[in-house]
Design an enzyme around this catalytic site. Structure first.
Site: not given
Length: 369
Positions: A53, A103, A107, A132, A281-282
């Site tokens: 890689l 590049y 490659k 990409n 409560p209530g």
């Protein structure tokens, strides 16, 4: 199974190593720029499979393309030959290998070396010309435009788009990893002389930027994007990975009075909204009914009773609820309903409603149960 991974601390390498380390039968032999030749030779001797890689795509000087993408590939090949390795090798190349850039040429030269090595040494070689990539652990201003956009937008920085209509072919990192695991099983996706990732997305720069801004705004308007779309779901996961470490949390607006409080959590035009309701409560809340709007109540703390009455009936139906026994109560349309805290502590209820609140059409009508 020993797996040698070059570029182990790069974007793809980090994701691959983390994936392989979760699988018991795999032992990872990581190789980075800091790895000595001695260690590389030792790892090559042990390797049953190789993922190459490592590469250079943003050098300070153009000559680094050749050094990183061709030179190190040759070093790796020579090392594998020197130890008599017959381990299959996966190589990550680029679709730019088809062009004449420095590049792209580097490659392509790296590909040629690997193809030649495979033929001469009778070693299986799988070369992926990748488009990409995007996903967690990618670098802004280096790996992908998505990484750069995520980094900037999450920090309220401006992004620059020369043409929002430009389309990108994109592969998500987890889809790439799934393909790599198939290659490990000697079942890669082959198209001609190269391999490929079968799942990809084609999106415009403008649409990508708009989605990322939606994600950013969701922390204030609470509206979640439509995550039923595969690309949106993957992009959102990627975006979250770029949040600053001191900005993982965000506040919610709580409406409080003597009865308790009500806080909206998330909303979606595709999935309604979720809120947190606290009753003292209530206290009785509700006492209303809906034509089409429907809800689910889940009491997670405290105890109470949910009462129902059909609009055209005098019969009252009761469901006792408690945080000690989690169960969802559906609120049907046409039934006026209330929820009463019958305990001595605050009662906390998670409420889901099938649509976002629309002040112009609330579909809520007062009627005592």
């Amino acid at each position: 199974m020993n797996i040698l991974v070059t570029g182990a601390n790069g974007f793809v390498g980090k994701n691959l190593v983390a994936t392989l380390e979760q699988i018991e039968q795999y032992n990872v032999l990581p190789i980075t720029r800091e790895t000595s030749q001695e260690k590389l030779t030792e790892s090559a001797q042990k390797a049953d499979f190789v993922f190459h890689l490592a590469g250079v795509n943003r050098p300070k000087e153009e000559k680094e393309f050749s050094e990183g993408n061709v030179g190190f590939t040759q070093i790796l090949i020579n090392t594998l030959i020197s130890v008599g390795s017959t381990a299959p090798i996966v190589v990550t190349s680029s679709i730019q290998a088809e062009n004449d850039s420095a590049y792209g040429k580097s490659k392509k030269a790296g590909e040629d070396l690997v193809f030649e090595y495979g033929v001469k040494q009778k070693v299986p070689t799988y070369i992926y010309r990748l488009p990409n990539l995007f996903g967690k652990w990618s670098k802004p201003n280096y790996n992908t435009v998505i990484a750069t956009f995520c980094h900037k937008i999450s920090r309220n920085e401006e992004i620059t788009i020369s043409d929002p209509r430009v389309q990108l072919k994109l592969v998500y990192i987890d889809d790439l990893l799934d393909e790599f695991l198939r290659a490990l099983d000697n079942n890669p996706t082959i198209n001609g002389e190269f391999c490929e990732v079968p799942i990809f997305h084609t999106e415009t720069l403008g649409d990508i930027a708009n989605l990322l801004k939606e994600f950013k705004n969701s922390r204030t308007n609470l509206i979640i994007s439509d995550l039923s779309h595969s690309f949106t779901r993957k992009l959102y996961s990627t975006y979250l990975n770029f949040l600053p470490e001191n900005d993982f949390s965000y506040p919610l607006l709580t409406h409080s009075d003597h009865r308790g409080s009500f806080t909206e959590f998330v909303k979606s035009p595709f999935g309604g909204q979720v809120s947190v309701n606290v009753s003292k409560p209530g206290i009785t809340k509700g006492e209303h009914w809906h034509h089409t709007k429907n809800e689910k109540f889940l009491v997670v703390s405290g105890q109470g009773v949910i009462r129902f009455r059909d609009y055209y009936s005098d019969e009252v139906i009761e469901y006792k609820v408690s945080g000690e026994k989690l169960e969802v109560v559906d609120i049907p349309t046409g039934y006026t309903h209330s929820i009463v805290n019958t305990g001595e502590t605050d009662m906390v209820t998670i409420m889901w409603v099938n649509e976002m609140f629309d002040p112009n059409h609330p579909d809520t009508f007062f009627l005592e149960v």
